[in-house]
Motif scaffolding. Structure first.
Motif, short mmCIF file in Angstrom:
data_model
loop_
_atom_site.label_atom_id
_atom_site.label_comp_id
_atom_site.label_asym_id
_atom_site.label_seq_id
_atom_site.Cartn_x
_atom_site.Cartn_y
_atom_site.Cartn_z
N ILE A 42 0.69 -1.33 -0.08
CA ILE A 42 -0.09 0.02 -0.19
C ILE A 42 1.01 1.21 0.04
O ILE A 42 0.57 2.20 -0.72
N ILE A 43 1.91 1.07 0.84
CA ILE A 43 2.79 2.33 0.92
C ILE A 43 3.32 2.66 -0.61
O ILE A 43 3.64 3.76 -0.83
N ARG A 44 3.73 1.62 -1.24
CA ARG A 44 4.39 1.91 -2.71
C ARG A 44 3.51 2.54 -3.42
O ARG A 44 3.86 3.50 -3.98
N THR A 45 2.00 2.44 -3.59
CA THR A 45 1.15 3.14 -4.29
C THR A 45 1.04 4.45 -3.65
O THR A 45 0.91 5.41 -4.51
N LEU A 46 0.99 4.80 -2.29
CA LEU A 46 0.70 6.05 -1.70
C LEU A 46 1.95 6.90 -2.20
O LEU A 46 1.72 8.02 -2.78
N ARG A 47 3.15 6.36 -2.04
CA ARG A 47 4.37 7.07 -2.58
C ARG A 47 4.25 7.54 -3.97
O ARG A 47 4.62 8.71 -4.43
N ALA A 48 3.76 6.71 -4.86
CA ALA A 48 3.83 6.89 -6.19
C ALA A 48 2.92 7.80 -6.65
O ALA A 48 2.97 8.73 -7.79
N HIS A 66 8.48 -2.70 6.37
CA HIS A 66 7.41 -1.56 5.98
C HIS A 66 7.85 -0.36 6.55
O HIS A 66 7.43 0.83 6.01
N LEU A 67 8.37 -0.23 7.73
CA LEU A 67 8.74 1.06 8.39
C LEU A 67 9.81 1.85 7.61
O LEU A 67 9.36 3.16 7.55
N ASP A 68 10.58 1.22 7.10
CA ASP A 68 11.71 1.97 6.19
C ASP A 68 10.85 2.53 4.90
O ASP A 68 11.64 3.26 4.38
N ARG A 69 10.01 2.01 4.67
CA ARG A 69 9.46 2.28 2.99
C ARG A 69 8.42 3.76 3.39
O ARG A 69 7.80 4.27 2.51
N ALA A 70 8.08 3.83 4.70
CA ALA A 70 7.02 5.06 4.96
C ALA A 70 7.51 6.44 5.39
O ALA A 70 9.00 6.42 5.48
N ASP A 71 7.10 7.25 5.08
CA ASP A 71 7.43 8.74 5.52
C ASP A 71 7.57 9.02 6.97
O ASP A 71 8.32 9.87 7.54
N ARG A 378 6.52 -10.29 -10.62
CA ARG A 378 6.31 -9.11 -9.46
C ARG A 378 6.42 -9.87 -7.86
O ARG A 378 6.03 -10.86 -7.70
N PHE A 379 7.15 -9.11 -7.15
CA PHE A 379 7.29 -9.80 -5.75
C PHE A 379 6.65 -8.57 -5.00
O PHE A 379 7.04 -7.56 -4.81
N ASP A 380 5.63 -8.97 -4.23
CA ASP A 380 5.15 -8.22 -2.94
C ASP A 380 5.74 -8.84 -1.63
O ASP A 380 5.19 -9.97 -1.21
N SER A 381 6.67 -7.90 -1.06
CA SER A 381 7.40 -8.70 -0.11
C SER A 381 7.35 -7.75 1.23
O SER A 381 7.11 -6.36 1.16
N GLY A 382 7.37 -8.41 2.37
CA GLY A 382 7.37 -7.54 3.81
C GLY A 382 8.59 -7.97 4.25
O GLY A 382 8.67 -7.65 5.60
N ILE A 383 9.69 -8.53 3.61
CA ILE A 383 10.98 -8.95 4.33
C ILE A 383 12.25 -8.41 3.65
O ILE A 383 12.13 -7.98 2.55
#
Length: 657
Positions: A42-48, A66-71, A378-383
């Protein structure tokens, strides 16, 4: 409007616009109330979209991917189910909306109402729609009134036998297959109803049951629906989700190999009517059981599904982006006639579980993780490397999605992607997935929800460790000791006269090595050499044949991976294989079959127990496992207590025979 989408004519079926939402708003900041690959996706799309993403986390997820991907990230003192904590985090960070992700709070009407009271937009359907579809009995009544076919059944348990056998008992408030029981004859009905009622009360706080006719060899086909606040509802095609184990989906694909265009149109129209019947808004999934040439409404998931990427692949749409635009108040950017399906997509779920040990959850630290770069994958990963996989949450690590021009190409591409995925440090189901994708019935599209269980023995490999893998592990031990300046530290077996053998036990095998040779279990020496490269791979030449392994070390444990198979090897004494399968051994030592939390202890030091008697219950990742006494005897040691976290193979109890 969604990026890359341009409507080209057509008209919407008219609805009743909501005057309070006719003027769209633009989100600046959205809080994602979830974790792992769900939150990261979800964060990936929000950032895009240029929208700031706020992540939340529990103590167990501190430092998570996921914390490193968020603002911005906010700690939740009481975990992800803390409604007040999530609302406070959203308000403190200036978020205008909350995206609940796939689970946790996504289907909680109280959370949707709490967002509304706080002036936050809930990226999902109205609370009333969640309530209507969250109760299986009410959902069936609602869609049946709209003309959608439903499975024959009853809520009057006194009339359960009238449904006919076999029948299926389902908790009305449940999900994910928990508490569902099949009953084949009247003799087992009363006991099954009592058991299902207990499970439903414990798991969902509601013991209301629904009894339905059991559809033999059913297929599970679901339709993705999208609805806006202006009365427009469309579907985006179907997904086949028949490959399941214990009612949990494993592999999903779109479109279904079963449906022809006429059936797709009928089922799609029924899905749209089901969404309309409850005043739905946003992304949702209407699930059907298909059997004997008929389809029946099963349930509606009032959220985005884990398997949504296969729909994205064949429609070229971003469903999270659609969710955000609808939540902002925009109308859908297309009509039903403008939806186009192209190609075929298949998704596989990679879990932290051990198929050989009955799919028990595993855990550990991700030592090496590499996703192959492949066109159409495509890889959707949380690790990431260094991620700690614990026992607190769902065991899914990542999803692998492949799109091809047709089904055959998509399946082949997905299997290749799994074979090239490197994931060491945590035992996974990747090898099992590759076996499943290669099964003749899967390749032919002859699917049903019982296929995996029927063929489980042939899908779960219990092969012996290949000799070349044992050789690589043994030579790696010698290789890791080379590099010091002292020649006496080099384990090359050198001595005056000739080189001697180094002998070690790796698992159940006796392995002897000396410079340029390996002998296994008393066999003839085989020429072998091993080198390591800068990419973290081991290159073995064994009997003149080259093998390359992904490689990682955790103390004295060596992890090797190749083509979807993973081996965990260490120099050790011989272990009793039965003990490792069920958590107990003939020596009276009772060990934990998985990392988790001790839930129940049923004996104390000094108690007399009998072989097979339930002693301890360990819980991990929503799964409970009961460990039994291996022998008749007396409990002499009990080093654990209720609530204690334990590692895999940790000693739970000792029974003196």
């Amino acid at each position: 409007m969604m990026s890359g989408q341009t409507p080209s004519g057509g008209t919407f079926r008219p609805g009743t616009p909501d005057p309070e939402t006719s003027d769209p708003v633009a989100f600046d900041t959205v809080l994602v109330a979830n974790r792992g690959e769900i939150a990261a996706r979800i964060i990936r799309t929000l950032r895009a979209l240029g929208i700031k993403a706020v992540a939340v986390y529990s103590d167990a997820d501190e430092g998570a991917y996921h914390l490193d991907r968020a603002d911005q990230a906010v700690r939740l003192e009481r975990g992800y189910l803390d409604i007040d904590g999530v609302i406070d985090a959203a308000l403190a960070t200036g978020a205008q909306a909350v995206h609940p992700g796939y689970g946790f709070l996504a289907e909680n009407p109280a959370f949707a109402r709490a967002c509304e009271r706080a002036g936050l937009v809930f990226v999902g359907p109205p609370a009333e729609a969640i309530e209507a579809m969250g109760d299986k009995i009410r959902a069936k009544e609602t869609v049946a009134a709209a003309g959608v076919p439903v499975v024959p059944g009853t809520t009057d348990l006194a009339q359960a036998a009238q449904v006919g056998f076999p029948l299926l008992i389902k908790p009305s408030a449940g999900g994910g297959g928990k508490g569902m029981l099949r009953v084949d004859d009247p003799a087992g009905l009363a006991e099954a109803l009592a058991s299902a009622r207990r499970t439903a009360a414990a798991a969902f706080g509601d013991d209301t049951l629904l009894v339905e006719r059991f559809v033999e060899n059913p297929r599970h086909i679901e339709f993705q629906v999208m609805a806006d606040r202006h009365g427009n509802v469309i579907h985006l095609g179907e997904r086949e989700c028949s490959l399941q184990r214990r009612h949990q989906k494993i592999v999903e694909e779109a479109p279904s190999p079963l449906l022809d265009e006429a059936t797709r149109e009928r089922m799609g129209a029924a899905a749209v009517e089901a969404a309309r019947s409850c005043g739905y808004v946003g992304a949702g999934t209407v699930e059907f059981i298909v059997g004997d040439g008929e389809f029946y409404f099963m349930e509606m998931n009032t959220r985005l599904q884990v398997e949504h990427p296969v729909t994205e692949k064949i429609t070229n749409l971003d469903l999270v982006e659609l969710q955000i635009r609808v939540a902002e108040g925009h109308p859908l950017p297309m009509t039903q006639g403008q939806v186009r399906l192209s190609g075929h997509a298949v998704e596989a779920r990679v879990y932290a579980e051990d198929p050989v040990r009955g799919f028990l959850p595993t855990g550990g630290t991700v030592l090496r993780y590499r996703e192959p770069l492949m066109f159409g994958v495509r890889f959707d990963s949380g690790i990431a490397e260094g991620s700690v996989v614990g026992s607190s949450y769902d065991p899914m690590l990542c999803k692998v999605i492949a799109r091809g021009a047709d089904r055959e190409q998509a399946l082949r591409l997905l299997s290749a992607a799994l074979s090239q995925l490197t994931l060491l440090g945590v035992t996974t189901n990747v090898g099992f997935l590759r076996e499943l994708l290669a099964h003749p019935d899967v390749l032919a599209g002859n699917l049903d929800t019982g296929l995996v269980e029927r063929h489980l023995d042939e899908l779960v490999s219990t092969r012996e460790v290949p000799h070349e893998v044992l050789a690589a592990a043994a030579l790696e031990r010698d290789l890791s000791r080379v590099g010091g300046t002292d020649p006496w530290d080099i384990a090359d077996g050198w001595r005056i006269g000739e080189r001697a053998w180094n002998t070690m036990r790796i698992g159940d095998a006796e392995v002897r090595t000396r410079a340029g040779e390996v002998a296994i279990d008393g066999g003839e020496p085989v020429a072998a050499s091993l080198t390591a490269d800068s990419a973290g791979r081991l290159k073995l030449v064994y009997a003149g044949v080259g093998h390359t392994y992904a490689w990682a070390k955790d103390g004295d444990v060596v992890w090797l991976g190749r083509e979807g198979d993973t081996w965990v090897l260490k120099e050790t004494e011989r272990l009793d294989a039965a003990r490792h399968r069920d958590g107990s051994g003939g020596d009276g030592v009772v060990r934990s079959p998985m990392p988790g939390t001790v839930l129940v202890v049923k004996a104390a030091v000094g108690d007399a127990v009998t072989a097979g008697q339930a002693l301890i219950v360990v819980e991990a990742m929503k799964m409970e496992h009961t460990v039994s006494a291996p022998v008749d005897g007396k409990v002499t040691e009990l080093p654990v207590r209720v609530g204690q976290r334990v590692d895999m193979d940790a000693i739970l109890m000792v029974v003196e025979p």
